[in-house]
Design a protein around this motif. Structure first.
Motif, short mmCIF file in Angstrom:
data_model
loop_
_atom_site.label_atom_id
_atom_site.label_comp_id
_atom_site.label_asym_id
_atom_site.label_seq_id
_atom_site.Cartn_x
_atom_site.Cartn_y
_atom_site.Cartn_z
N ASP A 88 54.92 78.69 18.49
CA ASP A 88 55.84 78.06 17.54
C ASP A 88 55.14 77.75 16.22
O ASP A 88 55.74 77.88 15.15
CB ASP A 88 56.43 76.78 18.14
N PHE A 89 53.87 77.33 16.29
CA PHE A 89 53.11 77.11 15.06
C PHE A 89 53.00 78.40 14.26
O PHE A 89 53.16 78.40 13.03
CB PHE A 89 51.70 76.59 15.37
N GLU A 90 52.72 79.50 14.94
CA GLU A 90 52.60 80.79 14.26
C GLU A 90 53.92 81.17 13.56
O GLU A 90 53.92 81.59 12.40
CB GLU A 90 52.21 81.90 15.26
N ARG A 91 55.02 81.02 14.29
CA ARG A 91 56.33 81.35 13.70
C ARG A 91 56.67 80.42 12.54
O ARG A 91 57.20 80.86 11.51
CB ARG A 91 57.41 81.28 14.78
N ALA A 92 56.36 79.15 12.68
CA ALA A 92 56.63 78.18 11.61
C ALA A 92 55.84 78.53 10.36
O ALA A 92 56.36 78.46 9.24
CB ALA A 92 56.30 76.76 12.08
N LEU A 93 54.59 78.90 10.56
CA LEU A 93 53.77 79.26 9.40
C LEU A 93 54.28 80.51 8.70
O LEU A 93 54.22 80.61 7.47
CB LEU A 93 52.31 79.45 9.83
N LYS A 94 54.79 81.48 9.45
CA LYS A 94 55.37 82.68 8.84
C LYS A 94 56.55 82.31 7.95
O LYS A 94 56.70 82.82 6.85
CB LYS A 94 55.82 83.68 9.91
N GLU A 95 57.39 81.44 8.46
CA GLU A 95 58.57 81.03 7.69
C GLU A 95 58.18 80.15 6.51
O GLU A 95 58.77 80.24 5.44
CB GLU A 95 59.58 80.32 8.58
N MET A 96 57.21 79.28 6.70
CA MET A 96 56.79 78.38 5.61
C MET A 96 56.09 79.13 4.50
O MET A 96 56.08 78.70 3.35
CB MET A 96 55.90 77.27 6.16
N ALA A 97 55.47 80.26 4.84
CA ALA A 97 54.80 81.06 3.82
C ALA A 97 55.80 81.62 2.82
O ALA A 97 55.48 81.86 1.66
CB ALA A 97 54.01 82.19 4.47
N LYS A 98 57.07 81.77 3.26
CA LYS A 98 58.12 82.28 2.39
C LYS A 98 58.62 81.22 1.43
O LYS A 98 59.17 81.54 0.38
CB LYS A 98 59.29 82.80 3.22
N SER A 99 58.44 79.95 1.78
CA SER A 99 58.95 78.88 0.93
C SER A 99 57.97 78.59 -0.22
O SER A 99 56.85 79.08 -0.24
CB SER A 99 59.20 77.60 1.74
N GLU A 100 58.43 77.74 -1.13
CA GLU A 100 57.61 77.43 -2.30
C GLU A 100 56.75 76.19 -2.09
O GLU A 100 55.87 75.91 -2.89
CB GLU A 100 58.53 77.23 -3.52
N ASP A 101 56.96 75.45 -1.01
CA ASP A 101 56.23 74.22 -0.75
C ASP A 101 54.88 74.55 -0.09
O ASP A 101 54.76 74.62 1.13
CB ASP A 101 57.06 73.29 0.14
#
Length: 181
Positions: A88-101
């Motif tokens: 879940d951490f890995e998936r969250a990081l993939k999605e967060m990398a797309k955001s600007e924050d």
């Protein structure tokens, strides 16, 4: 005294000496047989003791090995239950990398790294599975086969769907891969 009486006395003395000699010989034989019996008993007891001692040593080695195996795999159940959290951490990081924050991304990345290092310190290691590696049925779990994009990937890993992990020498989760055919 008469010769007859002397002869009888002499016969009695000789009989007495012979009886004493026979008695002494019997006593010596009895002593020897008792001694031999004691030696046999001692040998039997020594053999019994050595066998019991060897059996006990084998028991100690076996229980020690079982205990070591138990300690090695005691954390396996907990580790297996923590792997989905790591995923879940890995998936969250993939999605967060797309955001600007980017600050939130760094924070979650720090937590993931700390979590992963903690698991690593307890013996968890990632099983390597890269695109282009040869498929090994003992290590990898093929979830599907697709036509190989090129001839070089035939019979090799085309995609890694889920990472695999091992605890010590034992694989606790095989990497799930897609194989080209």
């Amino acid at each position: 005294m008469s010769d007859k009486q002397n002869t009888e006395d002499l016969d009695q003395v000789l009989d007495k000496d012979q009886a004493e000699t026979t008695s002494e010989n019997n006593i010596e034989q009895e002593e020897q047989s008792v001694e031999e019996q004691l030696r046999e008993d001692l040998a039997k007891e020594k053999d019994k003791f050595l066998r019991l001692f060897a059996e006990f040593e084998n028991f100690k080695k076996r229980t020690s090995k079982e205990r070591m195996d138990l300690f090695k795999t005691a954390g396996q159940e907990i580790m297996v239950s923590m792997l989905p959290v790591l995923d879940d951490f890995e998936r969250a990081l993939k999605e967060m990398a797309k955001s600007e924050d980017k600050e939130m991304f760094k924070g979650v990345e720090l937590i993931r790294v700390k979590f992963r290092e903690t698991l690593k310190s307890k013996g968890l290691e990632e099983v390597s599975a890269e695109i282009g590696d040869a498929f090994d049925a003992d290590v990898h779990e093929a979830i599907t086969q697709i036509p190989a994009p090129n001839k070089k990937l035939k019979g090799k890993i085309v995609d890694v769907v889920e990472k695999g992990f091992k605890l010590g020498d034992r694989i606790i989760r095989h990497p799930k891969v897609v194989v080209g055919n």
